[in-house]
Design a protein around this motif. Structure first.
Motif, short mmCIF file in Angstrom:
data_model
loop_
_atom_site.label_atom_id
_atom_site.label_comp_id
_atom_site.label_asym_id
_atom_site.label_seq_id
_atom_site.Cartn_x
_atom_site.Cartn_y
_atom_site.Cartn_z
N SER A 16 0.90 -1.31 -0.05
CA SER A 16 0.09 0.04 0.00
C SER A 16 0.87 1.35 0.15
O SER A 16 0.29 2.30 -0.30
CB SER A 16 -0.81 0.07 1.12
OG SER A 16 -0.21 0.15 2.40
N GLY A 37 -10.01 9.19 1.27
CA GLY A 37 -9.30 8.80 -0.06
C GLY A 37 -7.77 8.83 0.14
O GLY A 37 -7.06 8.68 -0.81
N THR A 38 -7.22 9.26 1.47
CA THR A 38 -5.89 8.95 1.67
C THR A 38 -5.55 8.03 2.52
O THR A 38 -6.43 7.36 3.22
CB THR A 38 -5.10 10.23 2.24
OG1 THR A 38 -5.86 10.65 3.37
CG2 THR A 38 -5.90 11.57 1.36
N GLU A 89 1.42 10.43 0.56
CA GLU A 89 1.01 11.06 -0.57
C GLU A 89 0.41 10.10 -1.72
O GLU A 89 0.66 8.82 -1.52
CB GLU A 89 2.38 11.76 -1.42
CG GLU A 89 3.12 12.73 -0.56
CD GLU A 89 4.39 13.21 -1.49
OE1 GLU A 89 4.55 12.79 -2.46
OE2 GLU A 89 5.15 14.08 -0.90
N GLY A 90 -0.50 10.84 -2.54
CA GLY A 90 -1.08 9.98 -3.52
C GLY A 90 -2.40 9.52 -3.24
O GLY A 90 -2.88 10.03 -2.32
N ASP A 91 -3.01 8.58 -4.36
CA ASP A 91 -4.27 8.24 -4.01
C ASP A 91 -4.30 6.98 -3.01
O ASP A 91 -3.99 5.99 -3.42
CB ASP A 91 -4.77 7.69 -5.34
CG ASP A 91 -6.27 7.19 -5.52
OD1 ASP A 91 -6.79 7.03 -4.17
OD2 ASP A 91 -6.81 7.18 -6.35
N GLY A 92 -4.79 7.27 -1.94
CA GLY A 92 -4.57 6.23 -0.81
C GLY A 92 -5.61 5.08 -1.06
O GLY A 92 -5.51 3.74 -0.76
N GLU A 93 -6.93 5.38 -1.56
CA GLU A 93 -7.73 4.26 -1.94
C GLU A 93 -7.31 3.43 -2.76
O GLU A 93 -7.24 2.13 -2.73
CB GLU A 93 -9.16 4.81 -2.11
CG GLU A 93 -10.21 3.68 -2.62
CD GLU A 93 -11.62 4.29 -2.79
OE1 GLU A 93 -11.88 5.38 -2.33
OE2 GLU A 93 -12.37 3.39 -3.12
N ALA A 94 -6.74 3.73 -3.91
CA ALA A 94 -6.09 2.97 -5.04
C ALA A 94 -4.88 2.02 -4.73
O ALA A 94 -4.96 0.91 -4.76
CB ALA A 94 -5.93 3.97 -6.26
N SER A 118 3.83 5.41 -3.35
CA SER A 118 4.34 6.89 -2.82
C SER A 118 5.53 6.70 -2.57
O SER A 118 5.99 7.92 -2.55
CB SER A 118 3.38 7.19 -1.70
OG SER A 118 3.72 6.11 -0.58
N ASP A 144 -13.72 4.48 6.35
CA ASP A 144 -13.27 5.83 6.19
C ASP A 144 -13.11 6.40 7.65
O ASP A 144 -14.06 6.73 8.41
CB ASP A 144 -14.07 6.82 5.34
CG ASP A 144 -13.68 8.13 5.23
OD1 ASP A 144 -12.79 8.45 5.71
OD2 ASP A 144 -14.17 8.81 4.25
N ARG A 191 -6.52 -0.73 -2.24
CA ARG A 191 -7.03 -1.59 -3.08
C ARG A 191 -6.09 -2.48 -3.74
O ARG A 191 -6.05 -3.97 -3.94
CB ARG A 191 -7.97 -1.07 -3.95
CG ARG A 191 -9.25 -0.40 -3.53
CD ARG A 191 -10.38 -0.22 -4.49
NE ARG A 191 -11.46 0.48 -3.82
CZ ARG A 191 -12.45 -0.26 -3.05
NH1 ARG A 191 -12.26 -1.56 -2.94
NH2 ARG A 191 -13.32 0.32 -2.60
#
Length: 356
Positions: free
Chosen positions: A101, A161-162, A199-204, A105, A136, A207
């Motif tokens: 995960s 989202g992070t 940093e970045g899209d945490g949800e992506a 980043s 969340d 997953r």
């Protein structure tokens, strides 16, 4: 889809032998059974030996970030051996899921995780499938049945989202009685705004980590099934009843032959999922759904057969068979049930009954 050679490499076989050697010396059935009495003192020294001496903690971390730069294929070999030993170490939760995960980043925490100086856990219920809703905790809250949280120094918390990196001392971690006490679950309570954002899209990223975890969990399930098959063949080859070895009865031969075929098929699906993950192939969701649909149930079936064919002693503490049944049943609902993966597979290949 990329052409893939599924035969193990010399590197994978060498790593497998090293992991098996450490587990044979330091993680016998008595060690695992002691955890059901609440003795968790074995986890830290065992994990340190595997994380630092064998470098397993940084297996999936690139060399530029302090890791070994290995691929999912080597990780799959490790998972298979951990399954054969029912080992109580946080390789899946920290070195695979938490680490994966953070890889997009390149977060500074990766160095400490790779060195085995710190252990991480992604704060989601262990039953969460790769495409299921994530918790969340942007406003704080509690997530139940988190795997690896008891051993973790840092928690990776989905929040708006992070992902947020939260020191375990800032959160409440309450152990819960788990079916598989060698991979105990815990309820985790995180206060609002705790930690720092990655940093970045945490949800992506989360997953992707859950998908990698599900793909590699299949190798652990194959390891569980292989151990159960091997031990059961050995037992029925010695146990005598009605004046003859019970393994000589045709009915038992058929059951074990069927189980052998299932286990070999599980080996193929698990190896393919790991190879696809290593190759970063677009077929990964399909390969993972196939592997989890099959390997989850094969591991449970193998453990159930082992328990029955050991007779009454299978559930006694003198024999470790029931430890493998508990690991297999717990793995069956981890990172998505077989039914959820089959429904997802139907969607991915455009069959009726999918869950788009």
């Amino acid at each position: 889809m990329t052409d893939l050679d599924l035969l193990p490499t010399d590197i994978e076989e060498d790593l497998r032998a090293s992991v098996r050697g450490v587990l044979d010396r330091r993680c016998g059935p008595d060690t695992v059974a002691a955890m059901y009495d609440g003795d968790r003192a074995v986890v830290e020294p065992l994990w340190r030996a595997m994380a630092v001496e064998l470098g397993l903690a940084g297996l999936l971390v690139p060399e530029s970030l302090g890791g070994s730069g290995a691929t999912a294929r080597e990780a799959a070999a490790v998972m298979e051996e951990l399954g054969r030993a029912c080992a109580p170490v946080p390789f899946l939760t920290s070195a695979v899921i938490a680490t994966t995960s953070l890889l997009p980043s390149g977060d500074e925490l990766l160095g400490a995780l790779a060195a085995g100086e710190r252990t991480g856990a992604l704060v989601v219920p262990f039953s969460t499938a790769p495409d299921a809703p994530l918790p969340d905790l942007a406003e704080g809250g509690t997530v139940r049945s988190v795997a690896g949280a008891l051993e973790a120094d840092v928690l990776l918390v989905p929040a708006g989202g992070t992902l947020r990196v939260v020191d375990a001392t800032e959160a409440g971690v309450e152990p819960v009685v788990s079916l598989d006490m060698s991979r105990q679950l815990a309820d985790v309570t995180v206060p609002a705004g705790a930690g720092r954002a990655v940093e970045g899209d945490g949800e992506a990223a989360a997953r992707a980590a859950l998908l990698a975890g599900a793909a590699l969990l299949a190798s652990e399930q194959h390891g569980v099934a292989s151990w159960c098959l091997r031990e059961t063949i050995g037992y029925v080859g010695q146990r005598r009843q009605f004046g003859r070895v019970v393994g000589g009865f045709q009915a038992l031969k058929h059951r074990l032959a069927d189980l052998f075929a299932e286990t070999e098929q599980a080996a193929a699906t698990a190896a393919y999922a790991a190879a696809v993950l290593a190759a970063e192939d677009a077929d990964l969701p399909i390969a993972t759904a196939v592997a989890q649909s099959w390997c989850s149930e094969v591991a449970v079936h193998a453990a159930e057969e082992a328990l029955q064919l050991h007779g009454g002693v299978g559930m006694t503490w003198e024999y470790p068979v029931h430890l493998y049944l508990k690991r297999a049943k717990a793995d069956q609902i981890a990172l998505g049930t077989p039914g959820a993966h089959r429904a997802r597979l139907a969607t991915l290949v455009d069959l009726p009954g999918g869950t788009a």
